[in-house]
Motif scaffolding. Sequence first.
Motif, short mmCIF file in Angstrom:
data_model
loop_
_atom_site.label_atom_id
_atom_site.label_comp_id
_atom_site.label_asym_id
_atom_site.label_seq_id
_atom_site.Cartn_x
_atom_site.Cartn_y
_atom_site.Cartn_z
N ALA A 51 0.84 -1.03 0.06
CA ALA A 51 -0.05 -0.06 0.04
C ALA A 51 0.73 1.17 -0.25
O ALA A 51 1.78 1.54 0.98
N PRO A 52 0.31 2.22 -0.76
CA PRO A 52 1.24 3.66 -0.78
C PRO A 52 0.82 4.19 0.42
O PRO A 52 -0.12 4.09 0.99
N GLY A 53 1.93 4.73 1.07
CA GLY A 53 2.03 5.29 2.30
C GLY A 53 1.95 4.59 3.52
O GLY A 53 1.83 4.78 4.60
N LEU A 84 -5.80 -4.40 -9.59
CA LEU A 84 -6.45 -4.70 -8.28
C LEU A 84 -6.87 -3.57 -7.68
O LEU A 84 -7.97 -3.17 -7.32
N ARG A 85 -5.70 -2.51 -7.79
CA ARG A 85 -6.03 -1.24 -7.28
C ARG A 85 -7.18 -0.50 -7.91
O ARG A 85 -7.93 0.24 -7.17
N ALA A 86 -7.45 -0.69 -9.33
CA ALA A 86 -8.10 -0.07 -10.20
C ALA A 86 -9.68 -0.62 -10.10
O ALA A 86 -10.84 0.21 -9.96
N ARG A 87 -9.74 -2.11 -9.84
CA ARG A 87 -11.05 -2.66 -9.94
C ARG A 87 -11.14 -3.72 -8.98
O ARG A 87 -12.18 -4.74 -9.54
N GLY A 88 -10.20 -4.21 -8.33
CA GLY A 88 -10.10 -5.52 -7.57
C GLY A 88 -11.20 -5.21 -6.25
O GLY A 88 -11.57 -4.19 -5.73
N ARG A 89 -11.59 -6.39 -5.64
CA ARG A 89 -12.28 -6.32 -4.69
C ARG A 89 -11.47 -6.40 -3.37
O ARG A 89 -10.79 -7.43 -2.91
#
Length: 144
Positions: free
Chosen positions: A54-56, A126-131
């Motif tokens: 995860a960013p951050g 996944l970040r764009a359209r994952g669950r």
Amino acid sequence: MTPPPLPFFVYGTLRPGEPNHDAFLRGRTLTEEPARLAGAVLYDGPGYPYAVEAPGGSGTVHGDLVTARPEDYHALLAALDHLEEYAPNDPHSLYERVARQVLRDTDATAVRAWVYVAAPPVAARLRARGRLIETGDWTTRRPG
């Protein structure tokens, strides 16, 4: 170059009670203990999860820290690389095997371990359209 013999952090189908645990880990481990990976989130995949860094540094993935028996380490590493469809420097790999600090749940001790995280193209999808699995724990996911 031979990778260092690190324990493995497993968070999906390799956890105790999950489908791949007995097939890959039974009889090959010295210890299996609850642990967590900070700075990552968990996404549902097609029958298995993906940890995505995860960013951050937000998020936590729950799993188990598995220490292989020394005599089984190299065979187990090869078997897990194959299971996770990981090949170093292969752009088609679904996962990357990375060394990360994980924390034991019992005493919060930091341990460096191998973790299979989503490869960059998979992570971007996944970040764009994952669950997202909000709890960060594969065992608490809802079917469907």
